[in-house]
Motif scaffolding. Structure first.
Motif, PDB file in Angstrom:
ATOM      1  N   ASP A   1      72.094  66.515  27.955  1.00 21.52           N
ATOM      2  CA  ASP A   1      71.119  66.577  29.050  1.00 21.52           C
ATOM      3  C   ASP A   1      70.323  67.868  28.967  1.00 21.52           C
ATOM      4  O   ASP A   1      70.660  68.790  28.211  1.00 21.52           O
ATOM      5  CB  ASP A   1      71.849  66.476  30.389  1.00 21.52           C
ATOM      6  CG  ASP A   1      71.181  65.501  31.346  1.00 21.52           C
ATOM      7  OD1 ASP A   1      69.952  65.323  31.233  1.00 21.52           O
ATOM      8  OD2 ASP A   1      71.881  64.917  32.191  1.00 21.52           O
ATOM      9  N   ASN A   2      69.276  67.957  29.782  1.00 23.08           N
ATOM     10  CA  ASN A   2      68.420  69.140  29.797  1.00 23.08           C
ATOM     11  C   ASN A   2      69.166  70.365  30.302  1.00 23.08           C
ATOM     12  O   ASN A   2      70.018  70.281  31.181  1.00 23.08           O
ATOM     13  CB  ASN A   2      67.207  68.897  30.686  1.00 23.08           C
ATOM     14  CG  ASN A   2      66.210  67.940  30.064  1.00 23.08           C
ATOM     15  OD1 ASN A   2      65.934  68.011  28.862  1.00 23.08           O
ATOM     16  ND2 ASN A   2      65.654  67.045  30.860  1.00 23.08           N
TER      17      ASN A   2
ATOM     18  N   LYS B   1      61.780  69.329  26.576  1.00 26.00           N
ATOM     19  CA  LYS B   1      62.303  68.663  27.758  1.00 26.00           C
ATOM     20  C   LYS B   1      62.601  67.196  27.437  1.00 26.00           C
ATOM     21  O   LYS B   1      61.776  66.503  26.828  1.00 26.00           O
ATOM     22  CB  LYS B   1      61.304  68.740  28.910  1.00 26.00           C
ATOM     23  CG  LYS B   1      61.857  68.165  30.218  1.00 26.00           C
ATOM     24  CD  LYS B   1      60.864  68.304  31.356  1.00 26.00           C
ATOM     25  CE  LYS B   1      61.447  67.732  32.639  1.00 26.00           C
ATOM     26  NZ  LYS B   1      60.479  67.812  33.768  1.00 26.00           N
ATOM     27  N   ASP B   2      63.771  66.743  27.806  1.00 20.02           N
ATOM     28  CA  ASP B   2      64.259  65.384  27.543  1.00 20.02           C
ATOM     29  C   ASP B   2      64.472  65.106  26.060  1.00 20.02           C
ATOM     30  O   ASP B   2      64.741  63.961  25.676  1.00 20.02           O
ATOM     31  CB  ASP B   2      63.321  64.313  28.125  1.00 20.02           C
ATOM     32  CG  ASP B   2      63.272  64.354  29.640  1.00 20.02           C
ATOM     33  OD1 ASP B   2      64.314  64.676  30.254  1.00 20.02           O
ATOM     34  OD2 ASP B   2      62.210  64.074  30.208  1.00 20.02           O
TER      35      ASP B   2
ATOM     36  N   THR C   1      66.920  65.172  24.241  1.00 16.00           N
ATOM     37  CA  THR C   1      68.375  65.178  24.370  1.00 16.00           C
ATOM     38  C   THR C   1      68.891  63.775  24.085  1.00 16.00           C
ATOM     39  O   THR C   1      68.107  62.830  23.936  1.00 16.00           O
ATOM     40  CB  THR C   1      68.778  65.578  25.796  1.00 16.00           C
ATOM     41  OG1 THR C   1      68.244  64.610  26.718  1.00 16.00           O
ATOM     42  CG2 THR C   1      68.269  66.971  26.177  1.00 16.00           C
TER      43      THR C   1
ATOM     44  N   LYS D   1      70.649  61.739  26.147  1.00 16.12           N
ATOM     45  CA  LYS D   1      70.328  60.855  27.268  1.00 16.12           C
ATOM     46  C   LYS D   1      68.827  60.589  27.343  1.00 16.12           C
ATOM     47  O   LYS D   1      68.394  59.442  27.540  1.00 16.12           O
ATOM     48  CB  LYS D   1      70.822  61.459  28.579  1.00 16.12           C
ATOM     49  CG  LYS D   1      72.332  61.440  28.750  1.00 16.12           C
ATOM     50  CD  LYS D   1      72.734  61.963  30.123  1.00 16.12           C
ATOM     51  CE  LYS D   1      74.242  61.887  30.323  1.00 16.12           C
ATOM     52  NZ  LYS D   1      74.659  62.407  31.648  1.00 16.12           N
ATOM     53  N   GLY D   2      68.030  61.639  27.206  1.00 16.92           N
ATOM     54  CA  GLY D   2      66.582  61.470  27.276  1.00 16.92           C
ATOM     55  C   GLY D   2      66.065  60.565  26.178  1.00 16.92           C
ATOM     56  O   GLY D   2      65.182  59.732  26.412  1.00 16.92           O
TER      57      GLY D   2
ATOM     58  N   ARG E   1      67.276  56.767  26.740  1.00 18.23           N
ATOM     59  CA  ARG E   1      66.585  56.157  27.879  1.00 18.23           C
ATOM     60  C   ARG E   1      65.101  55.985  27.605  1.00 18.23           C
ATOM     61  O   ARG E   1      64.481  55.042  28.140  1.00 18.23           O
ATOM     62  CB  ARG E   1      66.842  56.999  29.123  1.00 18.23           C
ATOM     63  CG  ARG E   1      68.282  56.831  29.623  1.00 18.23           C
ATOM     64  CD  ARG E   1      68.663  57.802  30.703  1.00 18.23           C
ATOM     65  NE  ARG E   1      70.032  57.533  31.162  1.00 18.23           N
ATOM     66  CZ  ARG E   1      70.763  58.380  31.882  1.00 18.23           C
ATOM     67  NH1 ARG E   1      70.250  59.560  32.239  1.00 18.23           N
ATOM     68  NH2 ARG E   1      71.993  58.060  32.245  1.00 18.23           N
ATOM     69  N   HIS E   2      64.518  56.833  26.768  1.00 12.97           N
ATOM     70  CA  HIS E   2      63.111  56.644  26.391  1.00 12.97           C
ATOM     71  C   HIS E   2      62.945  55.360  25.587  1.00 12.97           C
ATOM     72  O   HIS E   2      62.004  54.580  25.837  1.00 12.97           O
ATOM     73  CB  HIS E   2      62.622  57.841  25.581  1.00 12.97           C
ATOM     74  CG  HIS E   2      61.210  57.714  25.100  1.00 12.97           C
ATOM     75  ND1 HIS E   2      60.126  57.809  25.945  1.00 12.97           N
ATOM     76  CD2 HIS E   2      60.701  57.460  23.864  1.00 12.97           C
ATOM     77  CE1 HIS E   2      59.014  57.640  25.249  1.00 12.97           C
ATOM     78  NE2 HIS E   2      59.335  57.429  23.985  1.00 12.97           N
TER      79      HIS E   2
END
Length: 418
Positions: free
Chosen positions: A235-236, A245-246, A248, A250-251, A254-255
């Motif tokens: 995570d961030n 930013k993002d 990561t 999770k980022g 989810r993108h």
């Protein structure tokens, strides 16, 4: 109306059918054809692959010939002269439901050959036809395209790669079906970097065409950034700003999901290695501390800025490293003098397993087997892989051929590993 007895009977009859449709989850292991070349006891052979810890095993890497556009060996001395492909195929003799794949490409391969091959219908057809012959000859059940990265100019790419990569994947899947190999899987490895994605990936269309999308949840940071960091942050953190930013795990996952990729096709990549740094000031050793470049090479991997988990854990046994935990990134890091490393351990892998389960992803892939403590010098052999297996408990369907008259897949869990 149903009587109580009839209702129980219906439930009893439907229960086995519902079990047949339980979501398969996979734990994909990677064998690298350069690891047998290591000296002494750290020469990693096909016979060292812990098949009981894997639902799928992928052979890294084959290559694209930049002139003929056919698939070819990337290490003929091992693949052919030492019968690496043959020994790999023989894994199925004692493990008939194990699925074997070949990955084509990788970082060292470069992007130019992919760019040339994917640029025309005829060249794509040449590659796919050669891949079919290659896979039949070596008993592979799937292929993974690891083009790093389509559309990136510094990797030999142009804007046309974005369309052509999709056309390659879609054409390959159709040609496998036409050749009577509809069960063969086509996977692609993709980044989480938004810049790379925008340059080279039609996300929703690729996720529709490919059977599985392997998201590389590692190498998100490194000595190239100029500051210390773990390379597979979940995570961030406060220092993740602007283009970081993002960027990561999770980022990234989810993108891809928010851009049309179903969770049931996503396989999350986790690393069994660390990224190292040389500190600019040994007194400043936290996250985002200034660095002057990569850390020193490992004695076996011999690559500045990169160390296998077995090299990290052995060095920590011999010297007093200070180990810390990135609470948001959910990864460990350690430092000694001017050397700094961000890596994975059992706790960080547990966090990634929990995330994959919570998002109902198709599976996890681990890169790569030869980077775990496979000789058990720090304790049990394969500590990271064994922990991944026990925490994730992958569920898989037996391997059926294209001729098998099976109406329902039977899903079963692999046995526990002592």
């Amino acid at each position: 109306m149903f009587s109580a007895g009839r209702l129980y009977l219906v439930v009893f009859l439907l229960a086995p059918i519902s079990l047949c449709f339980a979501q398969e989850t996979r734990l994909v292991c990677y064998f690298t054809n350069w690891s047998p070349d290591r000296a002494g006891e750290y020469s990693f052979q096909v016979s060292d692959i812990p098949v009981d810890l894997c639902t799928h095993v992928t052979y890294n890497f084959a290559a694209v010939d930049s002139e003929s556009f056919e698939i070819k060996s990337s290490n003929p001395n091992f693949d052919i002269a030492q019968e690496g492909f043959k020994k790999f195929a023989e894994l199925k003799e004692s493990n008939p439901d194990l699925k074997l794949s070949v990955a084509v490409g990788g970082w060292a391969h470069g992007g130019d050959a992919f760019h040339k091959m994917a640029s025309s219908l005829d060249a794509r057809q040449t590659f796919i036809s050669s891949a079919i012959r290659f896979m039949e000859r070596h008993s592979f059940d799937g292929i993974e395209i690891v083009w790093v990265w389509p559309g990136s100019p510094e990797r030999g790419g142009t804007a046309s790669d974005k369309d052509n990569f999709y056309l390659l994947v879609n054409q390959m899947k159709r040609e496998f079906q036409n050749a009577g190999h509809g069960s063969w899987e086509v996977a692609i490895q993709v980044p989480v970097d938004r810049y790379r994605i925008d340059l080279g990936y039609h996300q929703s269309r690729l996720c529709e065409a490919a059977d599985f999308v392997h998201i590389a949840g590692y190498d998100l940071r490194g000595s190239w950034n100029g500051f210390t960091d773990v390379h597979s942050a979940m995570d961030n953190r406060p220092h993740d700003k602007d283009n970081l930013k993002d960027y990561t795990v999770k980022g990234g996952v989810r993108h891809w999901m928010s851009n049309g990729c179903p969770a049931s096709k996503i396989v999350l990549g986790v690393p069994l290695f660390g990224r190292t740094y040389t500190l600019a000031d040994s007194g400043s050793h936290g996250l985002a501390a200034r660095s002057t470049g990569p850390g020193t090479s490992g004695p076996y991997t011999r690559d500045p800025g990169y160390r296998a988990y077995f090299e990290i854990c052995e060095e920590m046994k011999q010297s007093t490293w200070t180990v810390e935990w990135d609470a948001q990134g959910m990864c460990p890091y350690a430092f000694l003098g001017n050397q700094w490393v961000g890596y994975e351990n059992i706790n960080s892998l547990d966090e990634k397993v929990e995330f994959a389960q919570s998002e109902r992803l198709a599976g996890i892939y681990a890169f790569s087997l030869d980077l775990d403590d496979y000789r058990g010098k720090c304790g049990v052999a394969y500590p990271l892989m064994k922990n991944l297996f026990q925490a994730y408990r992958p569920i898989r369907a037996p391997l059926f051929t294209d001729d098998d008259p099976v109406d329902f897949p039977v899903i079963r869990s692999r046995r526990d590993v002592e």
